[in-house]
Scaffold this motif. Sequence first.
Motif, PDB file in Angstrom:
ATOM      1  N   ASP A   1       0.742  -1.030   0.094  1.00  0.00           N
ATOM      2  CA  ASP A   1      -0.227  -0.061  -0.020  1.00  0.00           C
ATOM      3  C   ASP A   1       0.777   1.091  -0.017  1.00  0.00           C
ATOM      4  O   ASP A   1       0.668   2.289  -0.939  1.00  0.00           O
ATOM      5  CB  ASP A   1      -1.023   0.016   1.070  1.00  0.00           C
ATOM      6  CG  ASP A   1      -1.814   1.151   1.172  1.00  0.00           C
ATOM      7  OD1 ASP A   1      -3.067   0.858   0.362  1.00  0.00           O
ATOM      8  OD2 ASP A   1      -1.824   2.356   1.656  1.00  0.00           O
ATOM      9  N   ALA A   2       1.861   1.253   0.839  1.00  0.00           N
ATOM     10  CA  ALA A   2       2.913   2.334   0.866  1.00  0.00           C
ATOM     11  C   ALA A   2       3.175   2.775  -0.559  1.00  0.00           C
ATOM     12  O   ALA A   2       3.455   3.895  -0.692  1.00  0.00           O
ATOM     13  CB  ALA A   2       3.836   2.426   1.859  1.00  0.00           C
ATOM     14  N   MET A   3       3.710   1.940  -1.192  1.00  0.00           N
ATOM     15  CA  MET A   3       4.189   1.800  -2.611  1.00  0.00           C
ATOM     16  C   MET A   3       3.431   2.204  -3.546  1.00  0.00           C
ATOM     17  O   MET A   3       3.432   3.212  -4.663  1.00  0.00           O
ATOM     18  CB  MET A   3       5.020   0.604  -3.147  1.00  0.00           C
ATOM     19  CG  MET A   3       6.319   0.158  -2.510  1.00  0.00           C
ATOM     20  SD  MET A   3       7.321  -1.010  -3.038  1.00  0.00           S
ATOM     21  CE  MET A   3       6.445  -2.336  -2.606  1.00  0.00           C
ATOM     22  N   SER A   4       2.307   1.896  -3.441  1.00  0.00           N
ATOM     23  CA  SER A   4       1.226   1.954  -4.663  1.00  0.00           C
ATOM     24  C   SER A   4       0.143   3.521  -4.570  1.00  0.00           C
ATOM     25  O   SER A   4      -0.363   3.755  -5.173  1.00  0.00           O
ATOM     26  CB  SER A   4      -0.005   0.968  -4.482  1.00  0.00           C
ATOM     27  OG  SER A   4       0.352  -0.461  -4.547  1.00  0.00           O
ATOM     28  N   PHE A   5       0.214   3.980  -3.136  1.00  0.00           N
ATOM     29  CA  PHE A   5      -0.665   5.302  -2.960  1.00  0.00           C
ATOM     30  C   PHE A   5       0.456   6.248  -2.827  1.00  0.00           C
ATOM     31  O   PHE A   5       1.520   6.107  -2.137  1.00  0.00           O
ATOM     32  CB  PHE A   5      -1.447   4.997  -1.948  1.00  0.00           C
ATOM     33  CG  PHE A   5      -2.678   4.172  -2.276  1.00  0.00           C
ATOM     34  CD1 PHE A   5      -3.688   4.677  -2.815  1.00  0.00           C
ATOM     35  CD2 PHE A   5      -2.698   2.754  -2.164  1.00  0.00           C
ATOM     36  CE1 PHE A   5      -4.876   3.705  -3.241  1.00  0.00           C
ATOM     37  CE2 PHE A   5      -3.637   2.089  -2.630  1.00  0.00           C
ATOM     38  CZ  PHE A   5      -4.556   2.537  -2.874  1.00  0.00           C
ATOM     39  N   THR A   6       0.232   7.482  -3.209  1.00  0.00           N
ATOM     40  CA  THR A   6       0.672   8.602  -2.887  1.00  0.00           C
ATOM     41  C   THR A   6       0.979   9.016  -1.411  1.00  0.00           C
ATOM     42  O   THR A   6      -0.066   8.926  -0.734  1.00  0.00           O
ATOM     43  CB  THR A   6       0.319   9.963  -3.692  1.00  0.00           C
ATOM     44  OG1 THR A   6       0.449   9.488  -5.225  1.00  0.00           O
ATOM     45  CG2 THR A   6       1.036  11.051  -3.368  1.00  0.00           C
ATOM     46  N   ARG A   7       1.975   9.266  -0.865  1.00  0.00           N
ATOM     47  CA  ARG A   7       2.263   9.623   0.648  1.00  0.00           C
ATOM     48  C   ARG A   7       2.841  11.048   0.608  1.00  0.00           C
ATOM     49  O   ARG A   7       3.063  11.728  -0.523  1.00  0.00           O
ATOM     50  CB  ARG A   7       3.172   8.776   1.211  1.00  0.00           C
ATOM     51  CG  ARG A   7       2.788   7.145   0.949  1.00  0.00           C
ATOM     52  CD  ARG A   7       1.239   7.017   1.728  1.00  0.00           C
ATOM     53  NE  ARG A   7       1.370   6.994   3.124  1.00  0.00           N
ATOM     54  CZ  ARG A   7       1.792   6.197   3.957  1.00  0.00           C
ATOM     55  NH1 ARG A   7       2.145   4.984   3.355  1.00  0.00           N
ATOM     56  NH2 ARG A   7       1.717   6.343   5.337  1.00  0.00           N
TER      57      ARG A   7
END
Length: 233
Positions: free
Chosen positions: A152-158
């Motif tokens: 999830d951390a890689m897939s979504f903009t943070r």
Amino acid sequence: VTVLEPRRAFEYGLSPVVHRFVADLDAKDTSTRDHVVRTSALAIDVARELGLPADDVRCSGLVGLLHDVGKLEIPDDVLTKPGKLTDDEFAVIKSHAAIGASLLADTEALAELAPAVRAHHERIDGSGYPDRLAGDDIPLVSRIVAACDAFDAMSFTRHYRAGLPAADVRTTLQQHAGTQWDERVVDAVLVVVDNRPDDAVWALDGVGRTGELDGERANPLGCDCVPRLPASA
């Protein structure tokens, strides 16, 4: 409902104290709150893909929801910094695993989740933190949440980085399976994300935003929160 709609059954059974923790994350940083909700939904599906019993599936979802609760005590200027962290700032961020475990250990209804939350940044090769656990010494729930957290951390903009293309996320998970993440868990993550409907990403979106948020049950868990893969897996 438990069999056919496990995420809905999971949300129905959440105690008010869990909703409160997630609501507090939402108040501090909405992107962190959304991340834990998505991670929890994915962890539930991955645990089912691994063939785990219903109680262990539930524990996976709970640890997914609460794995970043320690970030409640991370200063905002570090947590939401838009650029690269300094070494000192990264050390502060890394403390969230131990802080989160302490918060849960001090919450009677959730205390048995504390070891799994503490271990969600451990790595299969023993180079993770905070305790440098390796292999099967890392609770299975933690191994599930670690891979789901990373996906999830890689897939979504943070705050610190734009989301990556799906192919890049897949490649990274596969390249580090067996060293950073449990290889069987990575395989299950990829099976799940290839086959789940798009709306499954937001399946738990009401957590921390709807329902009663005051009080808590004496024991909302009812499960062993450090399960292992079956010997036949």
